[in-house]
Enzyme design. Structure first.
Site, PDB file in Angstrom:
ATOM      1  N   CYS A 142      41.929  32.701  31.736  1.00 15.27           N
ATOM      2  CA  CYS A 142      40.997  31.779  32.387  1.00 15.27           C
ATOM      3  C   CYS A 142      39.564  32.039  31.917  1.00 15.27           C
ATOM      4  O   CYS A 142      38.889  32.940  32.412  1.00 15.27           O
ATOM      5  CB  CYS A 142      41.091  31.936  33.904  1.00 15.27           C
ATOM      6  SG  CYS A 142      39.894  30.926  34.773  1.00 15.27           S
ATOM      7  N   CYS A 145      36.891  31.776  34.543  1.00 11.88           N
ATOM      8  CA  CYS A 145      36.834  32.909  35.485  1.00 11.88           C
ATOM      9  C   CYS A 145      36.196  34.127  34.823  1.00 11.88           C
ATOM     10  O   CYS A 145      35.421  34.838  35.444  1.00 11.88           O
ATOM     11  CB  CYS A 145      38.224  33.339  35.945  1.00 11.88           C
ATOM     12  SG  CYS A 145      39.334  32.012  36.334  1.00 11.88           S
ATOM     13  N   ASP A 146      36.574  34.395  33.581  1.00 13.30           N
ATOM     14  CA  ASP A 146      36.261  35.702  32.986  1.00 13.30           C
ATOM     15  C   ASP A 146      35.314  35.659  31.786  1.00 13.30           C
ATOM     16  O   ASP A 146      34.891  36.716  31.307  1.00 13.30           O
ATOM     17  CB  ASP A 146      37.572  36.394  32.558  1.00 13.30           C
ATOM     18  CG  ASP A 146      38.502  36.603  33.742  1.00 13.30           C
ATOM     19  OD1 ASP A 146      37.981  36.828  34.849  1.00 13.30           O
ATOM     20  OD2 ASP A 146      39.721  36.534  33.564  1.00 13.30           O
TER      21      ASP A 146
END
Ligand code: NAP
Length: 317
Positions: A142, A145-146
């Site tokens: 992701c 997300c990261d």
């Protein structure tokens, strides 16, 4: 729409698994039909849209909307009409006897006359032990997300589809360089997304390359690649590896009970959300490997609620 005349003591009329666009749209419609749906939140409340940023193609939002905000609104709308939520994951489903029985991880049991399955799909993994070992230590699926953690670093994206192009393009906001590693020499991604990635000076491509191992003990240090043309291996250094090779449906609970296609997606009757078990309906990505859009998931969620209501009205339950 009328109230279910066949409601039974201690038995839910409609239970919905999943809180993405499909599950929450089913909840809005079932709640407005006075069926007081119970919704199991699942592993990733809000579904895949909660790990995206801007959603620009959901009709009704001319200027776009943030994925998490869109899902918060779906939820609020479903609560307004009396939807109830239950946290956690269902670990066992018995669809052989009526009412159907669902067992949660903490032992809670729910009995229900109808079930709407909208458990969605999850990111696919390559399946290497080293990938599992380094998950969260440089391995991710992701970018939104990261990606932030990889500022000024060299990272790899695995895959050749739209997801891989999207992740690679997004990651160039943070990374020093992004290398797309693909197992063939042509991309599967749509023309427009390919071009966008190929024009980006920070994105490089490695072709005909299979990842044999993700290197590193405590954190990612690189990947071992097999050149599928020369049949040789070589190592490349990276601090992050984003796996973007597609998705798989969350249907493990129903294997052996419901009909699935070869890729594991739930099969429904043409033009409806009915599965092979009367009273069990499927909506959203769990039954759709073709469109996979928030709007199509919402559409089939609506269909599933209407199908469930008609089933209850018919007195078959
Ligand atoms: P996809 O189209 O199925 O592509 C998966 C890619 O990963 C393919 O290039 C495939 O290689 C590769 N792959 C699969 N398994 C692999 C493995 N074990 N090891 C190495 N490589 C592997 O999946 P997707 O990119 O997630 O897209 C899914 C759907 O969502 C598509 O319909 C796409 O258009 C849509 N989507 C749209 C957008 C957008 O429009 N903004 C963004 C994301 C996704 P091969 O090519 O060799 O099979």
């Amino acid at each position: 729409m009328s109230h279910n005349p066949h409601s039974q003591e201690g038995v839910e009329s409609v239970t919905i698994l999943g809180t993405g666009p499909a599950g929450l749209t089913a909840a809005i419609y079932a709640a407005r039909a006075n069926l007081k749906p119970l919704v199991a939140e699942g592993e990733q409340p809000g579904g895949q849209l909660t790990i995206t940023t801007e959603v620009e193609n959901y009709p009704g939002f001319a200027d776009g909307v943030l994925g998490p905000e869109l899902m918060a609104n779906f939820r609020k709308q479903s609560e307004r009409f009396g939807t109830r939520f239950i946290q956690g994951n269902v670990v066992k489903a018995d669809l052989a006897k009526r009412p159907f029985t669902l067992e949660f991880a903490d032992g809670r049991v729910v009995k229900t006359q109808t079930l709407i399955i909208s458990t969605g799909a999850s990111a696919k993994w390559i399946g290497l032990p080293s990938e599992r070992k380094l998950l969260g230590k440089g391995v991710s699926s992701c970018a939104t997300c990261d990606g932030f953690f990889f500022r000024n670093l060299d990272i790899a994206v695995v895959g050749g589809g739209d997801t891989a192009m999207e992740e690679a393009t997004f990651l160039t906001r943070f990374a020093k360089s992004v290398t797309v590693i693909h197992r063939r020499d042509t991309l599967r991604a749509s023309k427009i997304m390919q071009e966008k990635a190929q024009k980006n000076p920070k994105i490089k491509f490695v072709w005909n390359a299979a990842i044999e191992e993700i290197l590193g003990e405590k954190e990612v240090e690189g990947v071992r690649i097999r050149d599928l043309v020369k049949n040789e291996t070589y190592d490349l250094p990276f601090k992050g590896v984003f796996v973007a090779i597609g998705h798989e449906p969350n249907t493990r609970l129903f294997q052996g009970q419901l009909k699935l296609d070869a890729a594991g997606y739930l099969l429904t009757e043409a033009g409806s959300t009915r599965t092979n078990i009367p009273g069990v309906f499927a909506a959203g990505d769990v039954a759709d490997h073709v469109y996979r859009q928030a709007i199509t998931a919402a559409g089939t969620g609506c269909m599933a609620a209407i199908d469930a209501e008609r089933y209850l009205e018919s007195g078959e339950a």
